[in-house]
Design a protein around this motif. Structure first.
Motif, PDB file in Angstrom:
ATOM      1  N   LEU A 116      -6.199 -91.494 -22.285  1.00 32.93           N
ATOM      2  CA  LEU A 116      -6.228 -91.276 -20.842  1.00 32.93           C
ATOM      3  C   LEU A 116      -4.830 -91.445 -20.255  1.00 32.93           C
ATOM      4  O   LEU A 116      -4.420 -90.673 -19.383  1.00 32.93           O
ATOM      5  CB  LEU A 116      -7.215 -92.237 -20.178  1.00 32.93           C
ATOM      6  N   SER A 117      -4.070 -92.426 -20.753  1.00 30.69           N
ATOM      7  CA  SER A 117      -2.708 -92.622 -20.240  1.00 30.69           C
ATOM      8  C   SER A 117      -1.821 -91.429 -20.558  1.00 30.69           C
ATOM      9  O   SER A 117      -0.970 -91.052 -19.748  1.00 30.69           O
ATOM     10  CB  SER A 117      -2.097 -93.912 -20.797  1.00 30.69           C
ATOM     11  N   LEU A 127      -2.923 -88.294 -20.883  1.00 35.44           N
ATOM     12  CA  LEU A 127      -3.383 -87.253 -19.964  1.00 35.44           C
ATOM     13  C   LEU A 127      -2.814 -87.466 -18.565  1.00 35.44           C
ATOM     14  O   LEU A 127      -2.336 -86.516 -17.928  1.00 35.44           O
ATOM     15  CB  LEU A 127      -4.913 -87.210 -19.925  1.00 35.44           C
ATOM     16  N   LEU A 128      -2.848 -88.696 -18.076  1.00 33.01           N
ATOM     17  CA  LEU A 128      -2.308 -88.988 -16.747  1.00 33.01           C
ATOM     18  C   LEU A 128      -0.806 -88.714 -16.686  1.00 33.01           C
ATOM     19  O   LEU A 128      -0.316 -88.205 -15.672  1.00 33.01           O
ATOM     20  CB  LEU A 128      -2.604 -90.441 -16.359  1.00 33.01           C
ATOM     21  N   HIS A 151       5.061 -94.410 -14.679  1.00 30.41           N
ATOM     22  CA  HIS A 151       5.283 -94.281 -16.115  1.00 30.41           C
ATOM     23  C   HIS A 151       6.069 -95.514 -16.545  1.00 30.41           C
ATOM     24  O   HIS A 151       7.225 -95.681 -16.165  1.00 30.41           O
ATOM     25  CB  HIS A 151       6.014 -92.979 -16.423  1.00 30.41           C
ATOM     26  N   SER A 176      -8.416 -95.504 -23.501  1.00 32.27           N
ATOM     27  CA  SER A 176      -7.395 -95.749 -22.472  1.00 32.27           C
ATOM     28  C   SER A 176      -6.045 -95.158 -22.856  1.00 32.27           C
ATOM     29  O   SER A 176      -5.320 -94.655 -22.000  1.00 32.27           O
ATOM     30  CB  SER A 176      -7.237 -97.248 -22.230  1.00 32.27           C
ATOM     31  N   ARG A 227       9.023 -89.764 -16.299  1.00 36.69           N
ATOM     32  CA  ARG A 227       7.848 -89.184 -16.948  1.00 36.69           C
ATOM     33  C   ARG A 227       8.219 -88.504 -18.263  1.00 36.69           C
ATOM     34  O   ARG A 227       7.562 -88.690 -19.288  1.00 36.69           O
ATOM     35  CB  ARG A 227       7.193 -88.184 -15.987  1.00 36.69           C
ATOM     36  N   LEU A 249      -0.267 -85.010 -16.463  1.00 35.68           N
ATOM     37  CA  LEU A 249      -0.593 -84.555 -15.100  1.00 35.68           C
ATOM     38  C   LEU A 249       0.304 -85.190 -14.043  1.00 35.68           C
ATOM     39  O   LEU A 249       0.149 -84.911 -12.860  1.00 35.68           O
ATOM     40  CB  LEU A 249      -2.064 -84.864 -14.790  1.00 35.68           C
ATOM     41  N   ASP A 250       1.225 -86.039 -14.465  1.00 34.41           N
ATOM     42  CA  ASP A 250       2.170 -86.752 -13.585  1.00 34.41           C
ATOM     43  C   ASP A 250       1.448 -87.583 -12.529  1.00 34.41           C
ATOM     44  O   ASP A 250       1.794 -87.556 -11.353  1.00 34.41           O
ATOM     45  CB  ASP A 250       3.161 -85.777 -12.944  1.00 34.41           C
ATOM     46  N   ILE A 251       0.453 -88.328 -12.988  1.00 33.48           N
ATOM     47  CA  ILE A 251      -0.310 -89.208 -12.104  1.00 33.48           C
ATOM     48  C   ILE A 251       0.052 -90.646 -12.441  1.00 33.48           C
ATOM     49  O   ILE A 251      -0.039 -91.065 -13.588  1.00 33.48           O
ATOM     50  CB  ILE A 251      -1.826 -88.989 -12.273  1.00 33.48           C
ATOM     51  N   GLY A 252       0.444 -91.392 -11.426  1.00 29.35           N
ATOM     52  CA  GLY A 252       0.733 -92.814 -11.591  1.00 29.35           C
ATOM     53  C   GLY A 252       2.134 -93.077 -12.093  1.00 29.35           C
ATOM     54  O   GLY A 252       2.888 -92.159 -12.420  1.00 29.35           O
TER      55      GLY A 252
END
Length: 148
Positions: free
Chosen positions: A25-26, A28-29, A37, A22, A46, A32-35
């Motif tokens: 994965l956080s 990586l996210l 921060h 996890s 970010r 990719l500027d997903i979700g």
């Protein structure tokens, strides 16, 4: 005598492995500027998360993978690594707070959480009778360097 692995130790193997995955994965996210921060329960930019939180998250993710391995392989050093994570969080938050690189609220939340969960971990891993005996027996089963 081969002692049965305490229930929570078996659960911690899975928790540590999942936490390790996890954490990466956080990162990586965030790349990719997903979700959102979030650091210390606060939304942050970010770039700030990547510069401040990501290095600590990466180190702890690696340590969690080592903990999962150590607990699963019944290595006595694994419990020391658990405590090291909380010490690392306290040191990191203290240094960043002293340098005013993070908000004081974030620093205090990290310090309090690490102190509370670190204290609970110390009690469980070192002082809870059945767990202390379990790790003592693991240590006693380890070959000494002069016996190799």
């Amino acid at each position: 005598m081969d002692r049965k692995v305490p229930f929570l130790i078996r659960a911690f193997v899975w928790f540590a492995a999942l936490a390790s995955v996890s954490m990466y994965l956080s990162i990586l996210l965030a790349v990719l500027d997903i979700g959102p921060h979030i650091m210390g329960g606060e939304r942050i930019m970010r770039t700030e998360w990547l510069h401040i939180a990501a290095p600590l998250v990466a180190v702890i993710g690696f340590m969690m993978a080592l903990i999962a391995y150590g607990l699963a392989a019944r290595k006595p050093w694994s419990r020391h690594l658990v405590i090291t994570i909380f010490i690392l969080i306290i040191a990191y938050a203290s240094i960043l707070g002293a340098l005013n690189l993070i908000h004081q609220a974030i620093m205090w939340r990290a310090l309090i959480n690490a102190a509370v969960f670190g204290s609970i971990s110390v009690w469980y891993l070192y002082f809870k009778p059945n767990v202390a005996v379990y790790f003592r027996e693991l240590k006693d089963r380890q070959p000494r360097s002069h016996e190799l």
